[in-house]
Design a protein around this motif. Structure first.
Motif, PDB file in Angstrom:
ATOM      1  N   SER A   1      37.095  37.600  47.698  1.00 42.94           N
ATOM      2  CA  SER A   1      37.628  37.911  46.367  1.00 42.94           C
ATOM      3  C   SER A   1      38.713  36.925  45.944  1.00 42.94           C
ATOM      4  CB  SER A   1      38.170  39.339  46.332  1.00 42.94           C
ATOM      5  OG  SER A   1      39.237  39.513  47.244  1.00 42.94           O
TER       6      SER A   1
ATOM      7  N   THR B   1      36.179  40.861  52.566  1.00 48.21           N
ATOM      8  CA  THR B   1      36.343  41.232  51.157  1.00 48.21           C
ATOM      9  C   THR B   1      37.551  40.542  50.545  1.00 48.21           C
ATOM     10  OG1 THR B   1      35.316  43.397  51.525  1.00 48.21           O
ATOM     11  CG2 THR B   1      36.721  43.159  49.579  1.00 48.21           C
TER      12      THR B   1
ATOM     13  N   VAL C   1      44.741  42.174  42.079  1.00 52.07           N
ATOM     14  CA  VAL C   1      43.354  42.515  41.753  1.00 52.07           C
ATOM     15  C   VAL C   1      43.290  43.335  40.464  1.00 52.07           C
ATOM     16  CG1 VAL C   1      41.259  43.708  42.531  1.00 52.07           C
ATOM     17  CG2 VAL C   1      42.678  42.466  44.183  1.00 52.07           C
TER      18      VAL C   1
ATOM     19  N   TYR D   1      41.826  47.133  45.898  1.00 52.99           N
ATOM     20  CA  TYR D   1      41.518  47.255  44.467  1.00 52.99           C
ATOM     21  C   TYR D   1      42.771  47.607  43.660  1.00 52.99           C
ATOM     22  CZ  TYR D   1      39.408  48.930  40.109  1.00 52.99           C
ATOM     23  OH  TYR D   1      39.080  49.119  38.776  1.00 52.99           O
TER      24      TYR D   1
ATOM     25  N   PHE E   1      36.672  34.101  43.226  1.00 48.66           N
ATOM     26  CA  PHE E   1      36.715  34.799  41.940  1.00 48.66           C
ATOM     27  C   PHE E   1      38.067  34.627  41.262  1.00 48.66           C
ATOM     28  CE2 PHE E   1      33.649  37.156  44.558  1.00 48.66           C
ATOM     29  CZ  PHE E   1      32.539  37.152  43.721  1.00 48.66           C
TER      30      PHE E   1
ATOM     31  N   PHE F   1      34.434  42.518  41.112  1.00 45.39           N
ATOM     32  CA  PHE F   1      33.823  42.411  42.443  1.00 45.39           C
ATOM     33  C   PHE F   1      34.359  43.497  43.378  1.00 45.39           C
ATOM     34  CE2 PHE F   1      34.372  40.596  46.780  1.00 45.39           C
ATOM     35  CZ  PHE F   1      33.036  40.560  47.147  1.00 45.39           C
ATOM     36  N   VAL F   2      35.690  43.608  43.456  1.00 48.17           N
ATOM     37  CA  VAL F   2      36.300  44.611  44.341  1.00 48.17           C
ATOM     38  C   VAL F   2      36.017  46.017  43.816  1.00 48.17           C
ATOM     39  CG1 VAL F   2      38.446  45.401  45.405  1.00 48.17           C
ATOM     40  CG2 VAL F   2      38.084  42.959  45.018  1.00 48.17           C
TER      41      VAL F   2
ATOM     42  N   ARG G   1      37.483  39.054  39.979  1.00 47.51           N
ATOM     43  CA  ARG G   1      37.947  39.643  41.237  1.00 47.51           C
ATOM     44  C   ARG G   1      38.012  41.164  41.122  1.00 47.51           C
ATOM     45  NH1 ARG G   1      43.012  37.454  41.656  1.00 47.51           N
ATOM     46  NH2 ARG G   1      42.009  35.521  42.324  1.00 47.51           N
TER      47      ARG G   1
END
Length: 263
Positions: A154, A150, A99, A94, A158, A166-167, A163
């Motif tokens: 991602s 994951t 991201v 993340y 995405f 989502f994360v 992204r």
């Protein structure tokens, strides 16, 4: 209109424009000053949170010294370290610029956390009984499978904004799971009336880290940070309250014999 009047009007307009320009610059300076003032506490709280996080990562060291010394995991649970590893990996992802921009320190501190959790799990597995050893190895493989999935999902499905969302939701879930994992230990403390298996340093570090990141998340307007850490703050307070009650009511030496180990 006479030339002199035109000159006078031009001079007045020029002066007015100059004053307006100065006022605009002053407003901009004030805005930038306010922005810096708002940034400073965020940075300080974030750095403080990182220090408490590192304190949390090193706090199990006495527990693992005991495990190595006794060559047994006793009733210490390995699940908190499984959850912590998964959380560190998800939060590391993340915090990566691909991201979430501008929070690279989130990735840095969680990479340190993942390193510590791997060391702890290696020691735990080495000294665990055969059944628990196999269970922990399976959970460790599952953690890396979830993390790999994951990352793939991602990146594959995405765009940049989706992204991060989502994360972010996954990081909230992993943080809540990590903070909720000590509920087993809380149950054990209540059952045995002993604080032997709930180290004070671990509970205190959890509370201080959660409180710091909760404050940082509120200032940053990031619910993916302040929601799970708010829950962690409450659970940390519960652990500290239990520690205070049972150490005061029954004494630190109040404990039952070790019966069996739990993963």
């Amino acid at each position: 209109m006479l030339p002199s009047e035109l000159s006078s009007v031009s001079s007045v307009c020029s002066d007015a424009a100059g004053i307006a320009g100065i006022a605009c610059l002053l407003d901009m300076d004030q805005f930038l000053l306010n922005l810096e003032l708002h940034k400073e506490p965020r940075a300080e709280i974030f750095i403080l949170g990182n220090l408490f996080a590192i304190g949390l990562f090193v706090s199990p060291i006495p527990t693992f010294k005991r495990i190595v010394r006794n060559k047994s995991t006793e009733q210490f649970s390995g699940l908190p370290y499984i959850y912590a590893l998964l959380n560190c990996l998800i939060c590391l992802w993340y915090g990566m610029p691909i991201v979430s921009p501008n929070i690279i320190l989130v990735a840095t501190v969680n990479s340190i956390g993942a390193f510590f959790q791997l060391i702890y799990l290696s020691i735990y597995i080495a000294f665990a009984g055969k059944a628990i050893k196999l269970k922990m190895l399976g959970l460790l493989i599952a953690v890396f499978a979830i993390f790999g999935t994951t990352v793939y999902v991602s990146m594959r499905f995405f765009d940049s904004h989706e992204r991060q969302t989502f994360v972010g939701y996954l990081s909230v879930a992993s943080l809540i799971t990590m903070f909720g994992s000590p509920l087993f230990i809380i149950n054990l403390v209540i059952k045995t009336r002993s604080i032997e298996f709930m180290p004070f340093c671990l509970s205190l570090s959890t509370f201080l880290m959660s409180l710091s990141f909760f404050a940082y998340g509120v200032l940053k307007y990031d619910p993916f940070i302040y929601v799970p850490n708010g829950i962690g703050t409450i659970l940390g307070l519960v652990q500290l309250a239990l520690y205070s009650y049972y150490s005061g009511a029954f004494g630190e030496d109040s404990r039952e014999p070790l019966v069996n180990a739990h993963a």
